[in-house]
Design an enzyme around this catalytic site. Structure first.
Site, PDB file in Angstrom:
ATOM      1  N   GLU A 183       0.839  -1.208   0.000  1.00 47.12           N
ATOM      2  CA  GLU A 183       0.000   0.000   0.000  1.00 47.12           C
ATOM      3  C   GLU A 183       0.874   1.258   0.000  1.00 47.12           C
ATOM      4  O   GLU A 183       0.461   2.301   0.497  1.00 47.12           O
ATOM      5  CB  GLU A 183      -0.955   0.017   1.211  1.00 47.12           C
ATOM      6  CG  GLU A 183      -2.028  -1.050   1.208  1.00 47.12           C
ATOM      7  CD  GLU A 183      -3.137  -0.828   0.164  1.00 47.12           C
ATOM      8  OE1 GLU A 183      -3.062   0.164  -0.584  1.00 47.12           O
ATOM      9  OE2 GLU A 183      -4.043  -1.667   0.103  1.00 47.12           O
TER      10      GLU A 183
ATOM     11  N   HIS B 165      -7.154  -3.948   9.668  1.00 50.17           N
ATOM     12  CA  HIS B 165      -8.423  -4.590   9.318  1.00 50.17           C
ATOM     13  C   HIS B 165      -9.240  -4.914  10.584  1.00 50.17           C
ATOM     14  O   HIS B 165      -9.403  -6.086  10.925  1.00 50.17           O
ATOM     15  CB  HIS B 165      -8.149  -5.897   8.550  1.00 50.17           C
ATOM     16  CG  HIS B 165      -7.363  -5.752   7.286  1.00 50.17           C
ATOM     17  ND1 HIS B 165      -6.717  -6.817   6.666  1.00 50.17           N
ATOM     18  CD2 HIS B 165      -7.122  -4.679   6.500  1.00 50.17           C
ATOM     19  CE1 HIS B 165      -6.107  -6.404   5.565  1.00 50.17           C
ATOM     20  NE2 HIS B 165      -6.323  -5.106   5.444  1.00 50.17           N
TER      21      HIS B 165
HETATM   22  O1  2HA Z   1      -0.666  -5.032   2.979  1.00 48.03           O
HETATM   23  O2  2HA Z   1      -3.698  -4.847   4.015  1.00 48.03           O
HETATM   24  O3  2HA Z   1      -4.441  -3.558   1.835  1.00 48.03           O
HETATM   25  C1  2HA Z   1      -1.779  -5.793   3.129  1.00 48.03           C
HETATM   26  C2  2HA Z   1      -3.001  -4.977   3.044  1.00 48.03           C
HETATM   27  C3  2HA Z   1      -3.338  -4.362   1.769  1.00 48.03           C
HETATM   28 ZN    ZN Z   2      -5.612  -3.987   3.776  1.00 47.14          ZN
END
Ligand code: 2HA
Ligand code: ZN
Length: 269
Positions: free
Chosen positions: A119, A144
């Site tokens: 990213e 996440h």
């Molecule tokens: O790098 O979460 O969005 C792993 C991720 C990509």
């Molecule tokens: Zn991610």
């Protein structure tokens, strides 16, 4: 000499702080496999010894020109590296990069050739945007969180400021310590410039941004602060979900109670 030592200590502390936060992300279940990314702008704590090091990679394209990053240095999680490994061995699972003078390439400058996060485009675009607007924010976090991501699967929550108001109303801390609320970015391909650009647009108004059905991005003066904002929002999400799982819709603090907080803390929104 003293300032060189100071910078070495400051850099080591910042990397320790990244490792500490990486451990929290794993413990919270927000960082499966190689999920999530951290980048910190370490330009201010790079000493002459590091500055003069040869790059161990060629010039790698960023894919766009980011004019405010000229001469900047970053520490970032390595691509395909795990947060839980970054927590234990940050220098083997992280990468030190510097932006080249053309502002659209980077070089890896570290003892180990670790390629930076997938990213990178969105992270560097965020840093470029922050410097451009004169912000003192140096850290960007992508992770996440289960509860917050689950909420983005419900379209009514994606309308502007619906989630912000709901999460603010769950507990005074969230109103006080995430005073700008939560921006929303509609689903876009991970690692894409479309995702990067939509994120920057939201940073104009918010410093935490949800990526629909993917994760959250947060920026702050340091990585602990960026983490704390997500942690606080996640606490609110947990309270909401706990109430729902007990079979009722949580009442939430009233608008009047939230306005009282705004006045008492002198909140910006
Ligand atoms: O790098 O979460 O969005 C792993 C991720 C990509
Ligand atoms: Zn991610």
């Amino acid at each position: 000499m003293i300032s060189i030592l100071d910078n070495k200590v400051l850099l080591a502390r910042q990397i320790e702080e990244v490792a500490e936060v990486a451990g929290y992300l794993w413990q919270k279940g927000w960082a499966e496999r190689n999920g999530g990314n951290i980048t910190i702008n370490i330009t201010d704590v790079i000493d002459d010894e590091i500055r003069q090091k040869e790059a161990i990679s060629g010039r790698m394209p960023i894919g766009r020109t980011l004019p405010h990053l000229k001469g900047c240095w970053f520490f970032c999680k390595g691509t395909n590296k795990r947060m839980r490994d970054l927590a234990r061995r940050p220098m083997e699972n992280g990468s030190v990069i510097r932006i080249t003078d053309d502002c659209n390439h980077y070089e890896i400058v570290a003892d180990k050739p670790v390629k930076p996060t997938s990213e990178l485009a969105s992270h560097l675009s965020m840093h470029n945007y922050l410097i451009g607007k004169g912000s003192n924010y140096k850290a960007a976090l992508h992770t996440h969180p289960i509860d917050l991501v689950a909420m983005t699967h419900h379209p009514p929550f994606l309308k502007k400021d619906v989630l912000t108001r709901l999460l603010w109303s769950m507990i005074p801390e969230t109103r006080a310590f995430c005073p700008l609320g939560l921006g929303i970015v509609p689903y876009a391909l991970p690692s894409s410039f479309a995702l990067a650009d939509a994120t920057i647009q939201q940073l104009d108004e918010y410093d935490v941004v949800m990526w629909e059905k993917h994760g959250v991005c947060s920026v702050g003066e340091n990585i602990t602060e960026a983490f704390d904002k997500v942690d606080t929002l996640s606490k609110s999400a947990q309270i909401y979900l706990t109430a729902k799982s007990m079979g009722f819709e949580p009442e939430g603090m009233s608008q009047e109670q939230m306005n009282e907080l705004k006045e008492a803390f002198g909140l910006p929104k």
